[in-house]
Scaffold this motif. Structure first.
Motif, mmCIF file in Angstrom:
data_model
loop_
_atom_site.group_PDB
_atom_site.id
_atom_site.type_symbol
_atom_site.label_atom_id
_atom_site.label_comp_id
_atom_site.label_asym_id
_atom_site.label_seq_id
_atom_site.Cartn_x
_atom_site.Cartn_y
_atom_site.Cartn_z
ATOM 1 N N ASN A 89 -15.313 17.145 -6.353
ATOM 2 C CA ASN A 89 -14.953 16.634 -5.027
ATOM 3 C C ASN A 89 -15.625 17.453 -3.932
ATOM 4 O O ASN A 89 -16.550 17.001 -3.265
ATOM 5 N N LEU A 135 -7.167 4.519 3.290
ATOM 6 C CA LEU A 135 -8.177 4.870 2.287
ATOM 7 C C LEU A 135 -8.453 3.707 1.335
ATOM 8 O O LEU A 135 -9.597 3.455 0.949
ATOM 9 N N GLY A 141 -13.491 13.085 -6.638
ATOM 10 C CA GLY A 141 -12.331 13.170 -5.761
ATOM 11 C C GLY A 141 -12.675 12.612 -4.383
ATOM 12 O O GLY A 141 -13.843 12.595 -3.982
ATOM 13 N N THR A 142 -11.664 12.161 -3.674
ATOM 14 C CA THR A 142 -11.890 11.475 -2.394
ATOM 15 C C THR A 142 -11.469 12.305 -1.183
ATOM 16 O O THR A 142 -11.420 11.798 -0.068
ATOM 17 N N GLY A 143 -11.180 13.598 -1.400
ATOM 18 C CA GLY A 143 -10.706 14.443 -0.306
ATOM 19 C C GLY A 143 -11.838 15.040 0.512
ATOM 20 O O GLY A 143 -12.979 15.095 0.076
ATOM 21 N N ASN A 177 1.871 7.105 1.187
ATOM 22 C CA ASN A 177 0.697 6.296 0.877
ATOM 23 C C ASN A 177 -0.418 7.191 0.336
ATOM 24 O O ASN A 177 -0.279 8.408 0.272
ATOM 25 N N PHE A 178 -1.502 6.551 -0.061
ATOM 26 C CA PHE A 178 -2.600 7.311 -0.657
ATOM 27 C C PHE A 178 -3.526 7.855 0.408
ATOM 28 O O PHE A 178 -3.838 7.178 1.390
ATOM 29 N N VAL A 179 -3.941 9.083 0.200
ATOM 30 C CA VAL A 179 -4.915 9.723 1.081
ATOM 31 C C VAL A 179 -5.996 10.341 0.180
ATOM 32 O O VAL A 179 -5.821 10.400 -1.040
ATOM 33 N N GLY A 180 -7.066 10.793 0.793
ATOM 34 C CA GLY A 180 -8.121 11.416 0.009
ATOM 35 C C GLY A 180 -7.613 12.671 -0.689
ATOM 36 O O GLY A 180 -6.839 13.438 -0.139
ATOM 37 N N GLY A 181 -8.054 12.860 -1.926
ATOM 38 C CA GLY A 181 -7.639 14.044 -2.677
ATOM 39 C C GLY A 181 -8.474 14.205 -3.925
ATOM 40 O O GLY A 181 -9.106 13.257 -4.385
ATOM 41 N N GLY A 182 -8.490 15.411 -4.432
ATOM 42 C CA GLY A 182 -9.356 15.694 -5.593
ATOM 43 C C GLY A 182 -8.616 15.806 -6.897
ATOM 44 O O GLY A 182 -7.445 15.563 -6.991
ATOM 45 N N THR A 200 -10.121 10.076 -7.853
ATOM 46 C CA THR A 200 -8.778 10.615 -7.639
ATOM 47 C C THR A 200 -8.351 10.428 -6.180
ATOM 48 O O THR A 200 -9.182 10.410 -5.265
ATOM 49 N N VAL A 201 -7.057 10.285 -6.017
ATOM 50 C CA VAL A 201 -6.453 10.182 -4.684
ATOM 51 C C VAL A 201 -5.176 11.017 -4.684
ATOM 52 O O VAL A 201 -4.650 11.356 -5.737
ATOM 53 N N ALA A 202 -4.705 11.340 -3.493
ATOM 54 C CA ALA A 202 -3.455 12.087 -3.359
ATOM 55 C C ALA A 202 -2.422 11.195 -2.690
ATOM 56 O O ALA A 202 -2.751 10.150 -2.120
ATOM 57 N N ARG A 247 0.814 -1.228 0.000
ATOM 58 C CA ARG A 247 0.000 0.000 0.000
ATOM 59 C C ARG A 247 0.846 1.277 0.000
ATOM 60 O O ARG A 247 0.325 2.362 0.158
#
Lengths: 66, 257
Positions: free
Chosen positions: B206, B56, B18-20, A61-66, B41-43, A31
């Motif tokens: 998002n 996540l 988006g997932t933010g 790692n991946f986190v929520g983002g737009g 989308t992810v960051a 991950r």
């Protein structure tokens, strides 16, 4: 010896590999992505790298983002 | 509804999400499900060594959604390229939403650094979806270096202001040889419908969902708006005119003429 992980100083023991470190930190290698002294590593190389004093490691790692 | 094709891959939904900013991963998962989106989308950020959060990725079914990592936080081409490579190393397909936003107040994308990064990433085999200001000339340059879409902003990220860049987005759509995805600033379903009626191929949303009183209902509303807007575009909108044109017959009135 001291290494830097995500901008924080951490102690590591001689002979410890990157895979050991990731285990110790409770992370799932599937991950995350690991940068070792600015080189991006593939998962299968994590167990082949022995930590050295002064190593700089980034683990993301991946986190929520737009 | 006709399908969306990006880099040879087809999608039924024209809404990307988006997932933010969601209150929880559970809420995020419920929202993307309600939206019907197939691209999320992810960051990428440093793992918090001391406080590891619920991952996540435990909440996103990778068989159902294409994970589109963004390069948010990058201030120049070098940082964006680094993030894109890291995302690929973390197990993502080589798709990347390229964003380079050196200005922390308006988060406007840097056109020069974006173009530089796009050129490098395309050569490395990435499928590049660049976030840009609604600049038709920049969109052309990016298409020349081989990007898979262009993603002009409607308004700055998170502002919910809608399609403030409408006229330039229309030019980008008119000239585009790749799908045009309107990204950022769409704050209401009507904004998404407007972009789709204009001929955008897709939109990315998002904040409008994440901050809604009811995110899943808002996601469903956006899904319907995107479909309605697309259908309106395909059906062919009537021309605007200044003078009225009666819809009812202009003969047979109950008066003497």
């Amino acid at each position: 010896m001291n290494i830097t992980v995500n901008n924080q100083i951490r102690t590591a023991s001689a002979g410890q590999t990157l895979a050991d470190l990731i285990n110790e930190m409770g992370l799932d290698a599937a991950r995350i992505a690991v940068e070792y002294n600015r080189d991006i590593l593939t998962r299968d190389t994590l167990a082949t790298i022995s930590l050295q004093d002064g190593d700089v490691i980034e683990i993301v790692n991946f986190v929520g983002g737009g | 509804m006709d399908q969306l094709t990006i880099a040879g891959r087809t999608f039924r939904s024209r809404l990307m999400v988006g997932t933010g900013k969601f209150a929880s991963n559970q809420q995020m998962a419920a929202t993307i499900a309600a939206s019907g989106a197939e691209i999320v989308t992810v960051a990428l950020r440093r793992v918090n060594v001391d406080d590891q959060q619920d991952d996540l990725l435990n909440h996103i079914d990778r068989n159902k959604y294409l994970l589109l990592p963004n390069t948010s936080g990058a201030r120049d081409a070098e940082e964006a390229i680094r993030l894109a490579r890291l995302a690929r190393a973390a197990g993502c397909e080589p798709w990347v939403k390229l964003e380079v936003t050196p200005d922390p107040y308006y988060l406007l994308p840097d056109p020069i650094e974006t173009l530089k990064a796009a050129e490098v990433l395309v050569k490395e085999g990435f499928i590049v979806l660049p976030y840009i200001n609604a600049d038709p000339v920049l969109a052309k340059h990016l298409q020349e270096v081989g990007v898979a879409t262009v993603m002009p902003l409607g308004a700055p990220i998170g502002t919910n202001k809608g399609l403030k860049t409408r006229d330039n987005v229309a030019i980008i759509i008119e000239q585009a040889i790749v799908p045009v995805v309107v990204d950022a600033g769409l704050g209401a379903p009507s904004h998404a419908a407007e972009a789709m009626e204009l001929g955008a191929d897709a939109v990315l949303v998002n904040t409008a969902m994440a901050v809604a009183g009811n995110p899943t209902m808002m996601a469903e509303a956006f899904g319907k708006a995107v479909e309605a807007g697309r259908m309106g575009y395909l059906a062919g909108l009537g021309k605007q005119r200044n003078q009225a044109e009666a819809s009812s017959p202009l003969t047979g009135f109950l008066r003497e003429e």
